[in-house]
Design a protein around this motif. Structure first.
Motif, short mmCIF file in Angstrom:
data_model
loop_
_atom_site.label_atom_id
_atom_site.label_comp_id
_atom_site.label_asym_id
_atom_site.label_seq_id
_atom_site.Cartn_x
_atom_site.Cartn_y
_atom_site.Cartn_z
N ARG B 358 0.83 -1.31 0.01
CA ARG B 358 0.00 -0.11 -0.01
C ARG B 358 0.91 1.33 -0.07
O ARG B 358 2.17 1.14 -0.24
CB ARG B 358 -1.06 0.14 1.10
N LYS B 359 0.19 2.45 -0.01
CA LYS B 359 1.01 3.72 -0.07
C LYS B 359 0.71 4.02 1.35
O LYS B 359 -0.42 4.11 1.92
CB LYS B 359 0.63 4.62 -1.08
N VAL B 360 1.69 4.99 1.81
CA VAL B 360 1.40 5.39 3.28
C VAL B 360 2.13 6.88 3.38
O VAL B 360 3.15 7.00 2.78
CB VAL B 360 1.80 4.42 4.25
N SER B 361 1.35 7.66 4.17
CA SER B 361 2.38 9.00 4.41
C SER B 361 3.13 8.78 5.69
O SER B 361 2.91 7.97 6.48
CB SER B 361 1.28 10.23 4.51
N TYR B 362 4.01 9.93 5.64
CA TYR B 362 4.99 9.91 7.09
C TYR B 362 4.21 10.49 8.06
O TYR B 362 4.42 9.80 9.33
CB TYR B 362 6.18 10.78 6.73
N GLU B 363 2.92 11.09 8.01
CA GLU B 363 2.44 11.28 9.11
C GLU B 363 1.79 9.99 9.60
O GLU B 363 1.77 10.03 10.89
CB GLU B 363 1.09 12.31 8.67
#
Lengths: 127, 584
Positions: B358-363
């Motif tokens: 999946r894609k994920v943000s640093y937040e």
């Protein structure tokens, strides 16, 4: 409170833990155990209020008891606060503080040792 | 009507004349210089909004000199841009400092030891038993962070040597040479510290990855990788990079960062010497090659490290000042953790291209938990945010105190390089090319005796155990049977067999299979399909025959039967650890 019990070969066959539970009614939780034919080491979690009673009872049965006050030592000089240790600690004894530095909750630690190998800086050690 | 006199830091955008929809707007100019603009009050406001704010590096350096410079860290800038917008943020802030502190394997240092008497042309040199590359002039060597100690293995390596040098500790030096007329000496042993060296120059070919992939592990076993310890069944996820503090995310178009840019490197001033290796800016994986004086560095911002069962590396503290030359740069420095998105890769696959889960943000990563397949997975950064902040704030203080000025890059970094895989001229053989398709299995519930008979009849040593519906549920070896007989445990098969079977798949490269055989100290693997049906067997014998064929010689028939293989015996060349597509 976490307590480390060491069983010598002479007493390893006896059902000490079961008897201490029955006698004190304390809900002991076994966190970690390594037992073979001749000796054993078990880490148990004991409710604080029954701790003295439980320790006394184990000692009277010849079990070597040590309270894990500082189960793991964090060397502040080596630690760079990276957090590699955090996600391998399944009981969440290691976490970040607000400022992203590492904090160790000694009461939770059961000395599983996962963080010791996961630390790239050899900053964690068994006490 | 009012007269506006432009300030030197204003440039008039080309779109300005289009504002001239009425006559109450007039530009006065002579010899190409704007002298003034006559506008109505209504247009005065419009004009202010239209005029691009520009500031030069010289102006910033002047402000650094007179102590009036306004410096903020990239984290603070995120808030400022969010609050004021990039236009006002640009007017407000002169410099934004960034920082990162993490494992950067492509790091090392050039060392010059001076000449011994009689002199030696070092052919090979070891520092605390860690070999440094000596294929340079007589007394020069390059110590790389990932080189392992020949006596202590992974516990100590090049990264630790560099840390010990910086800590002014004594280092044992040993070198050998072939001897020449001008360099007669053939070996030397001595003790040095960093102060005894003529030069100690850190030169890192690949640092400061703009962002990095997140690692998790869907297999049923713990993996030890350069992304740390990855627990089975996606038990955790690890990530690197400084998020909003990331130097290269704060100037992704290289508007201010380039060759010659002065930076913070491990506690001293360093320089960007060019694009880093594997520089891939189009995919937000830009990297830097940097240089700095090791003699001036501090252990606080540089540490040797070991990733358990992977090897050694160097933690590098690196920070870049981004001069806010215009609104556009201010806007870029306003980037937040939520804006930076990366991929979660499954490291269970030992191939170059790992599946993206999946894609994920640093937040999300920094929240401590991400969701994978509906399950909450704990995250660990491998780089230190605490130290990244320290890098950015130290650099901020240097600039505020007038100790560090901003440099004009000599050349821009390329924005169009691509990161290509290795060209391989020989195809990697796959399991299906090598395995034996004739495989005997045994159904669960049979006896040890039945298994022994089958093994004798088939003259093999490994017997996969299958369920009623033909799925692999265990394996029993000739050794297991001998053990059971020796202990007089003529039990059912199910109790003697190994249940956690290591398996191979058809399209697996044999190097991956060879690694499994070595890692688990076994000599054969059942090959299974996606329904866990056994479709073949692959043995270390099959692989060593193939390797022998590739090397062009016929192997002698092995005298040691595989079932009796002594522990640790491995005739297979040690397979190289399969790296990810981007090493840290």
């Amino acid at each position: 409170m976490k307590i480390l019990l060491r069983f010598t070969p002479e007493i390893i066959q006896e059902p000490h833990i079961a008897e201490v539970i029955l006698e004190t009614g304390a809900k002991l939780n076994i966190d970690r155990a390594s037992i073979d034919a001749v000796s054993g080491e078990v880490v148990i979690d004991v409710p604080d209020e029954k701790c003295d009673k439980v320790i006394k009872l184990f000692r009277s049965r010849g079990v070597v008891v040590s309270v894990l006050e500082h189960p793991i030592v964090l060397d502040e000089d080596e630690c760079v606060q990276c957090g590699a240790c955090i996600s391998v600690c399944h009981i969440k004894a290691l976490s970040f503080k607000e400022d992203w530095s590492i904090t160790l909750d000694e009461r939770r630690c059961n000395q599983c040792g996962a963080c010791i190998t996961a630390c790239p800086h050899r900053a964690l050690e068994f006490s | 009507m009012i007269i506006v006199t432009p300030r030197p830091q204003w440039t008039l955008p080309g779109s300005m004349p289009r504002l001239d929809s009425s006559s109450d707007f007039h530009l006065h100019q002579s010899n190409g210089r704007y002298l003034g603009i006559t506008v109505s009050y209504k247009y005065y406001i419009k004009l202010l909004l239209c005029i691009m704010f520009e500031r030069s590096i010289d102006e910033i350096n002047q402000k650094i000199k007179d102590g009036s410079v306004h410096v903020v860290t990239a984290e603070q800038m995120t808030e400022i841009v969010d609050e004021l917008g990039p236009k006002d943020a640009a007017r407000e802030v002169d410099v934004v400092t960034t920082g990162t502190f993490g494992a950067m394997c492509s790091s090392g240092a050039f060392l010059n030891f001076g000449h011994s008497d009689p002199p030696i042309k070092m052919q090979r040199v070891w520092l605390n038993d860690v070999e440094a590359y000596a294929g340079l002039a007589a007394a020069d060597a390059y110590i790389g962070a990932t080189q392992l100690s020949e006596s202590r293995g992974m516990e100590y390596g090049g990264g630790h040597v560099i840390e010990d040098l910086v800590a002014h500790k004594s280092i044992h030096l040993r070198a050998i040479a072939y001897g020449t007329d001008c360099y007669p000496r053939k070996n030397i042993e001595t003790t040095i510290t960093i102060d005894d060296l003529n030069q100690a120059i850190m030169m890192n070919p690949r640092n400061a990855y703009q962002r990095y992939n997140v690692a998790t592990n869907s297999s049923d076993r713990t993996l030890y990788t350069y992304m740390g310890t990855l627990l089975p069944n996606c038990g955790n996820a690890t990530y690197c990079g400084a998020g909003a503090l990331s130097p290269l995310y704060n100037d992704p178009d290289f508007g201010t960062i380039g060759i010659g840019t002065k930076i913070f490197l491990c506690g001293t001033t360093g320089y960007i010497t060019g694009e880093g290796t594997q520089h891939d800016p189009q995919n937000d994986f830009a990297t830097l090659m940097v240089l700095g004086n090791l003699k001036e560095m501090s252990r606080e911002f540089l540490r040797g490290a070991t990733f358990y069962r992977y090897g050694t590396t160097l933690y590098v503290g690196l920070g870049i000042p981004v001069p806010i030359l215009n609104e556009n740069i201010a806007k870029k420095t306003g980037i937040s953790d939520a804006d930076i998105v990366t991929n979660v890769l499954d490291y269970a696959s030992p191939r170059r291209t790992r599946p993206t889960l999946r894609k994920v943000s640093y937040e999300e990563l920094k929240s401590g938990v991400i969701e994978l397949d509906g399950k909450e997975v704990r995250t660990s950064p491998l780089s230190s945010f605490f130290m990244a902040r320290k890098v950015a704030s130290t650099l901020k203080h240097w600039i505020e105190r007038g100790e560090f000025t901003i440099s004009q890059p000599i050349e821009k970094l390329p924005t169009d390089t691509v990161f290509r895989p290795m060209k391989q001229i020989k195809e990697t053989p796959l399991v299906k090319d090598v395995m034996s398709r004739k495989v005997t299995t045994i159904k669960k519930g049979k006896s040890i005796e039945d298994a022994a008979k089958l093994i004798m009849k088939g003259q093999f040593t490994h017997l996969p155990v299958i369920s009623e519906d033909d799925r692999l549920i265990g394996i029993i070896t000739a050794w297991d049977i001998s053990k059971a007989v020796a202990q007089a445990k003529y039990d059912k098969l199910d109790r003697t067999m190994t249940r956690r079977v290591i398996t191979a798949t058809l399209d697996e490269p044999i190097d991956v299979t060879a690694r499994k055989l070595e890692k688990y100290n076994i000599s054969a693997l059942p090959v299974i399909d996606k329904n866990r049906k056994v479709i073949g067997m692959i043995t270390s014998d099959d692989i060593s025959k193939l390797i022998a064929k590739r090397r062009g010689f016929t192997p002698r028939k092995s005298k040691i039967s595989w079932a009796q293989k002594p522990k640790g015996f491995c005739p297979i060349e040690t397979p190289k650890e399969e790296g990810g597509s981007r090493e840290p």
